[in-house]
Design a protein around this motif. Sequence first.
Motif, PDB file in Angstrom:
ATOM      1  N   PRO A  35       4.494 -11.383  -1.180  1.00  0.00           N
ATOM      2  CA  PRO A  35       4.118 -10.448  -2.133  1.00  0.00           C
ATOM      3  C   PRO A  35       5.281  -9.809  -2.925  1.00  0.00           C
ATOM      4  O   PRO A  35       5.338  -9.630  -4.027  1.00  0.00           O
ATOM      5  CB  PRO A  35       3.166  -9.485  -1.449  1.00  0.00           C
ATOM      6  N   GLU A  36       6.377  -9.225  -2.057  1.00  0.00           N
ATOM      7  CA  GLU A  36       7.299  -8.498  -2.865  1.00  0.00           C
ATOM      8  C   GLU A  36       8.358  -9.289  -3.589  1.00  0.00           C
ATOM      9  O   GLU A  36       8.668  -8.976  -4.703  1.00  0.00           O
ATOM     10  CB  GLU A  36       8.260  -7.773  -1.578  1.00  0.00           C
ATOM     11  N   THR A  37       8.210 -10.666  -3.291  1.00  0.00           N
ATOM     12  CA  THR A  37       9.002 -11.788  -4.276  1.00  0.00           C
ATOM     13  C   THR A  37       8.520 -11.883  -5.460  1.00  0.00           C
ATOM     14  O   THR A  37       9.054 -12.166  -6.504  1.00  0.00           O
ATOM     15  CB  THR A  37       9.310 -13.036  -3.384  1.00  0.00           C
ATOM     16  N   VAL A  38       6.899 -12.141  -5.445  1.00  0.00           N
ATOM     17  CA  VAL A  38       6.247 -12.341  -6.648  1.00  0.00           C
ATOM     18  C   VAL A  38       5.795 -11.176  -7.488  1.00  0.00           C
ATOM     19  O   VAL A  38       5.518 -11.577  -8.637  1.00  0.00           O
ATOM     20  CB  VAL A  38       5.118 -13.451  -6.447  1.00  0.00           C
ATOM     21  N   ASP A  86      -6.626 -13.926  -1.254  1.00  0.00           N
ATOM     22  CA  ASP A  86      -6.104 -14.194   0.126  1.00  0.00           C
ATOM     23  C   ASP A  86      -5.084 -13.197   0.601  1.00  0.00           C
ATOM     24  O   ASP A  86      -5.163 -12.643   1.709  1.00  0.00           O
ATOM     25  CB  ASP A  86      -5.601 -15.623   0.224  1.00  0.00           C
ATOM     26  N   SER A  87      -4.027 -12.923  -0.071  1.00  0.00           N
ATOM     27  CA  SER A  87      -2.984 -12.014   0.260  1.00  0.00           C
ATOM     28  C   SER A  87      -2.846 -10.727  -0.695  1.00  0.00           C
ATOM     29  O   SER A  87      -2.815 -11.237  -1.788  1.00  0.00           O
ATOM     30  CB  SER A  87      -1.688 -12.663   0.641  1.00  0.00           C
ATOM     31  N   ASN A  88      -2.773  -9.497  -0.206  1.00  0.00           N
ATOM     32  CA  ASN A  88      -2.616  -8.420  -1.398  1.00  0.00           C
ATOM     33  C   ASN A  88      -0.991  -8.247  -1.622  1.00  0.00           C
ATOM     34  O   ASN A  88      -0.257  -8.782  -0.662  1.00  0.00           O
ATOM     35  CB  ASN A  88      -3.346  -7.420  -0.623  1.00  0.00           C
ATOM     36  N   ALA A  89      -0.889  -7.489  -2.787  1.00  0.00           N
ATOM     37  CA  ALA A  89       0.458  -7.144  -2.872  1.00  0.00           C
ATOM     38  C   ALA A  89       0.224  -5.826  -3.780  1.00  0.00           C
ATOM     39  O   ALA A  89      -0.570  -5.369  -4.316  1.00  0.00           O
ATOM     40  CB  ALA A  89       1.094  -8.109  -4.132  1.00  0.00           C
ATOM     41  N   ASP A  90       1.137  -5.116  -3.238  1.00  0.00           N
ATOM     42  CA  ASP A  90       1.304  -3.632  -3.987  1.00  0.00           C
ATOM     43  C   ASP A  90       2.138  -3.367  -5.154  1.00  0.00           C
ATOM     44  O   ASP A  90       3.302  -3.557  -4.997  1.00  0.00           O
ATOM     45  CB  ASP A  90       1.872  -2.641  -2.727  1.00  0.00           C
ATOM     46  N   PHE A  91       1.384  -3.319  -6.293  1.00  0.00           N
ATOM     47  CA  PHE A  91       1.928  -3.296  -7.418  1.00  0.00           C
ATOM     48  C   PHE A  91       1.118  -2.665  -8.370  1.00  0.00           C
ATOM     49  O   PHE A  91       0.088  -2.815  -8.353  1.00  0.00           O
ATOM     50  CB  PHE A  91       2.676  -4.460  -8.281  1.00  0.00           C
ATOM     51  N   LYS A  92       1.538  -1.754  -9.445  1.00  0.00           N
ATOM     52  CA  LYS A  92       0.906  -1.014 -10.275  1.00  0.00           C
ATOM     53  C   LYS A  92       0.013  -2.040 -11.314  1.00  0.00           C
ATOM     54  O   LYS A  92       0.665  -2.876 -11.793  1.00  0.00           O
ATOM     55  CB  LYS A  92       1.571  -0.159 -10.990  1.00  0.00           C
ATOM     56  N   GLY A  93      -1.226  -1.855 -11.677  1.00  0.00           N
ATOM     57  CA  GLY A  93      -1.953  -2.370 -12.890  1.00  0.00           C
ATOM     58  C   GLY A  93      -2.656  -3.673 -12.374  1.00  0.00           C
ATOM     59  O   GLY A  93      -3.426  -4.240 -13.131  1.00  0.00           O
TER      60      GLY A  93
END
Length: 321
Positions: free
Chosen positions: A105-108, A126-133
Amino acid sequence: MISKKFKLFGAAVAVSCMALTAGCSGDKANGSGGGDENVSVVLKTLSSPYWKYVEAGAKAAGKKHGVNVNVVGPNAESEVMQQVNMIEDQLSQSPGAIVVAPSQPETVAPSLENAVKSKVPVLLIDSNADFKGKTTFIGTENFTAGQEGGKLLASMLKKGDKVVLIQGALGNPATDERIKGAEEALKKAGMEVVSKQPADSDKTKAMSVMENILEKNEDVKGVFSANDDMALGALRAVKAKNLDVKIIGTDGTEEAVKSILDGGLAGTIAQSPYNMGYKGVENALKAIKGKKVKNRIDSGIDIITKDNAEEKLEFLKKISK
């Protein structure tokens, strides 16, 4: 008694009778729904059965709702930069929305943040990522799935038995969380974790890893694997030594379910990959049309053992056609 509160196939069976577009091999699969809207789907890979089920669900939703769906994925889950490049390539084609299963997630995240800035809805599966929007995350809690796998394995063993954890590629949040959940459940049940090794979600590597572990720990009684391919690889190593070891996988692939019926694997924790793909595209269309989309959508999990494996196998055969 195994809990029945987690259901994988309920919602999926409702859509399984829809005509499905045939799956494609390689790193790209086009699914035309014959409509005006275009949705890009970027998976962690298209080289494993689990992601083929996600692809099948995405393309079924495209056909049902008249959406043109383009599914791509790297050659392997470890090819993180290849996935980033695919995301950038898909965004350059100006899709109405993009559905992504981020390997790291942090890479994409930077690419996905740019998509949001360009007004392209971003849906994660499947996998979450923490980013705004981001529009939503569709999936299960991998920690919970691992926890259920650990509980299932512990129910087949006795307190004090030695167990092994087979990890995916280190840094992959989905498999890392599954292992954390399983480890917590196993230790709580009084099991002794004698080894925890990565095998990069690869069957052959898992076999080699398990062979090395058994050289020092032939008295191992159980294995939890962060995916089914690694579970099947570990099973080969165990069979070669004629040992009685209970092995639990994760993903609920057709090969794993067949192995359960054949007396190989003891069970698998399925995470509804078909539903993830289907709901990903379905909600992408909602986002394109400006409709409200929940910021968290649970796709459900299911515990598969010999008791219900036949029913699950029939479903998997339907969506694999």
